[in-house]
Write a protein that holds these residues in place. Sequence first.
Motif, PDB file in Angstrom:
ATOM      1  N   ALA A 118     -24.790  24.681  45.052  1.00  0.00           N
ATOM      2  CA  ALA A 118     -24.574  23.277  45.434  1.00  0.00           C
ATOM      3  C   ALA A 118     -23.124  23.075  45.843  1.00  0.00           C
ATOM      4  O   ALA A 118     -22.204  23.598  45.211  1.00  0.00           O
ATOM      5  CB  ALA A 118     -24.929  22.363  44.266  1.00  0.00           C
ATOM      6  N   THR A 119     -22.882  22.240  46.900  1.00  0.00           N
ATOM      7  CA  THR A 119     -21.516  22.056  47.437  1.00  0.00           C
ATOM      8  C   THR A 119     -21.109  20.605  47.590  1.00  0.00           C
ATOM      9  O   THR A 119     -19.983  20.336  48.010  1.00  0.00           O
ATOM     10  CB  THR A 119     -21.421  22.737  48.811  1.00  0.00           C
ATOM     11  N   THR A 120     -21.985  19.602  47.273  1.00  0.00           N
ATOM     12  CA  THR A 120     -21.667  18.193  47.536  1.00  0.00           C
ATOM     13  C   THR A 120     -21.884  17.369  46.267  1.00  0.00           C
ATOM     14  O   THR A 120     -22.881  17.544  45.544  1.00  0.00           O
ATOM     15  CB  THR A 120     -22.540  17.626  48.669  1.00  0.00           C
ATOM     16  N   LEU A 121     -20.942  16.410  45.986  1.00  0.00           N
ATOM     17  CA  LEU A 121     -21.033  15.471  44.873  1.00  0.00           C
ATOM     18  C   LEU A 121     -21.217  14.075  45.442  1.00  0.00           C
ATOM     19  O   LEU A 121     -20.369  13.589  46.212  1.00  0.00           O
ATOM     20  CB  LEU A 121     -19.746  15.514  44.020  1.00  0.00           C
ATOM     21  N   ASN A 122     -22.359  13.392  45.106  1.00  0.00           N
ATOM     22  CA  ASN A 122     -22.622  12.034  45.576  1.00  0.00           C
ATOM     23  C   ASN A 122     -21.981  11.032  44.634  1.00  0.00           C
ATOM     24  O   ASN A 122     -21.976  11.203  43.408  1.00  0.00           O
ATOM     25  CB  ASN A 122     -24.143  11.783  45.648  1.00  0.00           C
ATOM     26  N   LEU A 123     -21.427   9.925  45.175  1.00  0.00           N
ATOM     27  CA  LEU A 123     -20.737   8.902  44.404  1.00  0.00           C
ATOM     28  C   LEU A 123     -21.537   7.606  44.462  1.00  0.00           C
ATOM     29  O   LEU A 123     -22.005   7.198  45.536  1.00  0.00           O
ATOM     30  CB  LEU A 123     -19.323   8.668  44.951  1.00  0.00           C
ATOM     31  N   ILE A 124     -21.696   6.882  43.280  1.00  0.00           N
ATOM     32  CA  ILE A 124     -22.364   5.585  43.204  1.00  0.00           C
ATOM     33  C   ILE A 124     -21.350   4.572  42.701  1.00  0.00           C
ATOM     34  O   ILE A 124     -20.738   4.759  41.638  1.00  0.00           O
ATOM     35  CB  ILE A 124     -23.586   5.636  42.250  1.00  0.00           C
ATOM     36  N   SER A 148     -12.704  19.538  49.369  1.00  0.00           N
ATOM     37  CA  SER A 148     -12.191  18.178  49.229  1.00  0.00           C
ATOM     38  C   SER A 148     -11.844  17.879  47.779  1.00  0.00           C
ATOM     39  O   SER A 148     -12.343  18.532  46.856  1.00  0.00           O
ATOM     40  CB  SER A 148     -13.219  17.144  49.737  1.00  0.00           C
ATOM     41  N   ASP A 149     -10.952  16.834  47.583  1.00  0.00           N
ATOM     42  CA  ASP A 149     -10.609  16.341  46.259  1.00  0.00           C
ATOM     43  C   ASP A 149     -11.193  14.945  46.078  1.00  0.00           C
ATOM     44  O   ASP A 149     -11.338  14.178  47.047  1.00  0.00           O
ATOM     45  CB  ASP A 149      -9.086  16.273  46.076  1.00  0.00           C
ATOM     46  N   LEU A 150     -11.528  14.542  44.838  1.00  0.00           N
ATOM     47  CA  LEU A 150     -11.992  13.200  44.516  1.00  0.00           C
ATOM     48  C   LEU A 150     -10.813  12.441  43.929  1.00  0.00           C
ATOM     49  O   LEU A 150     -10.256  12.833  42.907  1.00  0.00           O
ATOM     50  CB  LEU A 150     -13.147  13.254  43.504  1.00  0.00           C
ATOM     51  N   SER A 151     -10.368  11.373  44.608  1.00  0.00           N
ATOM     52  CA  SER A 151      -9.219  10.577  44.174  1.00  0.00           C
ATOM     53  C   SER A 151      -9.695   9.231  43.653  1.00  0.00           C
ATOM     54  O   SER A 151     -10.516   8.557  44.288  1.00  0.00           O
ATOM     55  CB  SER A 151      -8.240  10.361  45.344  1.00  0.00           C
ATOM     56  N   ILE A 152      -9.200   8.815  42.486  1.00  0.00           N
ATOM     57  CA  ILE A 152      -9.473   7.492  41.925  1.00  0.00           C
ATOM     58  C   ILE A 152      -8.133   6.768  41.915  1.00  0.00           C
ATOM     59  O   ILE A 152      -7.238   7.097  41.125  1.00  0.00           O
ATOM     60  CB  ILE A 152     -10.055   7.596  40.501  1.00  0.00           C
ATOM     61  N   LEU A 153      -7.934   5.796  42.802  1.00  0.00           N
ATOM     62  CA  LEU A 153      -6.644   5.135  43.025  1.00  0.00           C
ATOM     63  C   LEU A 153      -6.734   3.671  42.639  1.00  0.00           C
ATOM     64  O   LEU A 153      -7.772   3.016  42.847  1.00  0.00           O
ATOM     65  CB  LEU A 153      -6.223   5.258  44.489  1.00  0.00           C
ATOM     66  N   GLY A 154      -5.662   3.116  42.131  1.00  0.00           N
ATOM     67  CA  GLY A 154      -5.613   1.696  41.793  1.00  0.00           C
ATOM     68  C   GLY A 154      -4.987   0.890  42.918  1.00  0.00           C
ATOM     69  O   GLY A 154      -4.010   1.320  43.523  1.00  0.00           O
ATOM     70  N   GLY A 155      -5.546  -0.315  43.180  1.00  0.00           N
ATOM     71  CA  GLY A 155      -4.946  -1.209  44.163  1.00  0.00           C
ATOM     72  C   GLY A 155      -3.838  -2.015  43.502  1.00  0.00           C
ATOM     73  O   GLY A 155      -3.396  -1.724  42.381  1.00  0.00           O
ATOM     74  N   GLU A 156      -3.336  -3.088  44.197  1.00  0.00           N
ATOM     75  CA  GLU A 156      -2.257  -3.894  43.637  1.00  0.00           C
ATOM     76  C   GLU A 156      -2.730  -4.550  42.339  1.00  0.00           C
ATOM     77  O   GLU A 156      -3.795  -5.149  42.277  1.00  0.00           O
ATOM     78  CB  GLU A 156      -1.806  -4.963  44.628  1.00  0.00           C
ATOM     79  N   GLY A 157      -1.948  -4.382  41.272  1.00  0.00           N
ATOM     80  CA  GLY A 157      -2.286  -4.952  39.975  1.00  0.00           C
ATOM     81  C   GLY A 157      -3.132  -4.041  39.121  1.00  0.00           C
ATOM     82  O   GLY A 157      -3.483  -4.419  38.000  1.00  0.00           O
ATOM     83  N   SER A 203     -19.811  10.531  49.423  1.00  0.00           N
ATOM     84  CA  SER A 203     -19.972  11.857  48.820  1.00  0.00           C
ATOM     85  C   SER A 203     -18.687  12.648  49.024  1.00  0.00           C
ATOM     86  O   SER A 203     -17.869  12.345  49.880  1.00  0.00           O
ATOM     87  CB  SER A 203     -21.168  12.589  49.443  1.00  0.00           C
ATOM     88  N   VAL A 204     -18.523  13.724  48.198  1.00  0.00           N
ATOM     89  CA  VAL A 204     -17.326  14.571  48.241  1.00  0.00           C
ATOM     90  C   VAL A 204     -17.771  16.018  48.313  1.00  0.00           C
ATOM     91  O   VAL A 204     -18.631  16.451  47.544  1.00  0.00           O
ATOM     92  CB  VAL A 204     -16.446  14.358  46.994  1.00  0.00           C
ATOM     93  N   SER A 205     -17.181  16.783  49.260  1.00  0.00           N
ATOM     94  CA  SER A 205     -17.481  18.211  49.353  1.00  0.00           C
ATOM     95  C   SER A 205     -16.737  18.928  48.240  1.00  0.00           C
ATOM     96  O   SER A 205     -15.515  18.810  48.104  1.00  0.00           O
ATOM     97  CB  SER A 205     -17.047  18.765  50.719  1.00  0.00           C
ATOM     98  N   LEU A 206     -17.473  19.697  47.407  1.00  0.00           N
ATOM     99  CA  LEU A 206     -16.860  20.417  46.300  1.00  0.00           C
ATOM    100  C   LEU A 206     -16.106  21.656  46.763  1.00  0.00           C
ATOM    101  O   LEU A 206     -15.360  22.259  45.990  1.00  0.00           O
ATOM    102  CB  LEU A 206     -17.943  20.820  45.283  1.00  0.00           C
ATOM    103  N   LEU A 207     -16.298  22.038  48.024  1.00  0.00           N
ATOM    104  CA  LEU A 207     -15.680  23.273  48.503  1.00  0.00           C
ATOM    105  C   LEU A 207     -14.286  23.042  49.077  1.00  0.00           C
ATOM    106  O   LEU A 207     -13.389  23.866  48.890  1.00  0.00           O
ATOM    107  CB  LEU A 207     -16.579  23.924  49.575  1.00  0.00           C
TER     108      LEU A 207
END
Length: 604
Positions: free
Chosen positions: A232-238, A253-262, A247-251
């Motif tokens: 398996a090479t893909t991670l689906n996001l909900i 790509s990186d998965l980034s969790i970023l905060g907006g203003e505040g 979705s994110v390619s596991l081969l």
Amino acid sequence: MAAIIRIKRSTGTAAPGSLKTGEIAYSAGSGTSANFGDRLFFGKGDDGSGNATSIVVIGGEYFANLADHTPGTLTSSSAIITDASNKIDTLNIDNITIDGNTISSTDGNGNIVLDPNGVGVVNVNNSLITNVTDPSSPQDAATKAYVDAANTGQTLTINGDGATTDTIDLDDSDLSFIGSADITATVTDNTVTITLDNTTVSTGSYGSQTEIPTFTVDSRGRLTAAGSVDVATTLNLIVDGGDSSASVSLLDSDLSILGGEGIDVTASGTTVTIAGEDASTTNKGVASFATADFNVTTGAVELNDAVVKSITTDTGVLTPSTHGLSVLGGEGMDVTHSGTVITVAGEDASDTNKGVASFDATDFTVSNGNVATNSIRLGTTSLDNGETDSDLVGLNSLEVGDIKISNSNVISSMASGYIYIDPNPVGDSAGGYAGELVIRGNLTVEGTTTTVNSTTVSINDKNLILADSAADAAEADGAGITIAGANVNFNYDGATNRWDPSIGIDMPDSIGGANTLHFNGTKITEAIEDHLVNNVLLGHDSSGQVITYNDTNNTITFTNQYATLTNVGTASFGGWADSDETRRQFEVSAKGNVTLVEIDGGIF
């Protein structure tokens, strides 16, 4: 006639006993390597009296004969001269003769040794060395035939794994290389190649970023099968709302969790924490609201009634557009506060600021807010408003425009520094100036430049003093008179203590006339005659010439003396170049030109 110079000479074979510096001599006797015949000599060095300190050979027929043979031919007792090809036919060096293509020794059973210096080698440049005798010493050279004969009867011993060995006769036996199961041995062009037999596995790379390789290995350690299995090479996001389109390619790509203003996002190990930032004046975020200033109902925020929302002035209602309200004073007004009290007060008036002021009763009269000036005093003179007075007394100084009169000084405040005194300005016309300025008393001008723009200058004084402040001649250097336009001057030279005119001086009379140039009352002609007699001619030693001065007749007589060996004077040019008195040493032309005919250096 051309001049003849005969050098010092001898018919013998010896060198001259002495020579003057630079003198040359020749010995004409038959020359050999054992004598000095047929040699040319030169006097070298100087002992301080004109005598040479050494006599050196610089040439002669003896040396010319050494080179008198055909170029390229080796000639005994002669110099070596190469031909046009830079060659000679034969060269003998001690016991070695080089002739044509042969290098030979001339002594009995003589060896020829090639001995390069240091680590140098003898290089025959791919050519053959033939006719070599069989060697008898370990360092002797050998031929191919000698080496082939020496190898006959040689054997080769072969060692295998463990203690197995075998011996092969190189003259009549063969060496075989045979492969076992799955191994093939081949021999081509004296080369033995041992290869592993191929299996059914195809050549290539197995496995990738999306596949895992699989292999089968037999008992001999060979790969008999190879393949790949997918991963398996893909991670689906909900996200909120159930959207799973991201979705994110596991081969790759990186998965980034970023905060907006505040919003701040942090991670520690396998835990991700999402938190709200505190709100500020420059950043949105979460905040609490003080109940003294705000009302909050189900998330709706509004100002408390206790907060100022509008201000009423003489001109109407003012609604602040921001939370700040400024009460500022204009010119002449100051606004201050203490606690909750604001104070508005007038400023004191000054010569640069409008404001409130009181009026001194000595100078002003105030009635119902109207201000009027009282009479004023200039110096000791009193003047009412609108009054004029032609005489003002008691003033210490007065300024009019850029001119200030103080005590006995007239001072200008203009940047140019000019003050004009014009006695008759009405008469000024067409660039001319009228009127007359009279200064009673002495006039002293202090400054660096005094300019007089007038057509006539009249000075009653008989003596005009220049550089009166110079302490000595050096400081007075350059003083004098300069005529502009012509660019000529008559200046004092402090270094020589003389006048230096830049152009000549024209006297109104001839050199012997009454109005000619005089020196201390003496005419220039008489001064020159006296100077010649008392100075120039006084140092004459009378050698070869007698000088007689007659001051009465203003004449100078020069009488020549005959030259002798000890006295300079006039002479005739005679003398003989030989003992027979047949050749003269000199010739004299009709114009007095003297020509040297012959010089004879003599014999030794």
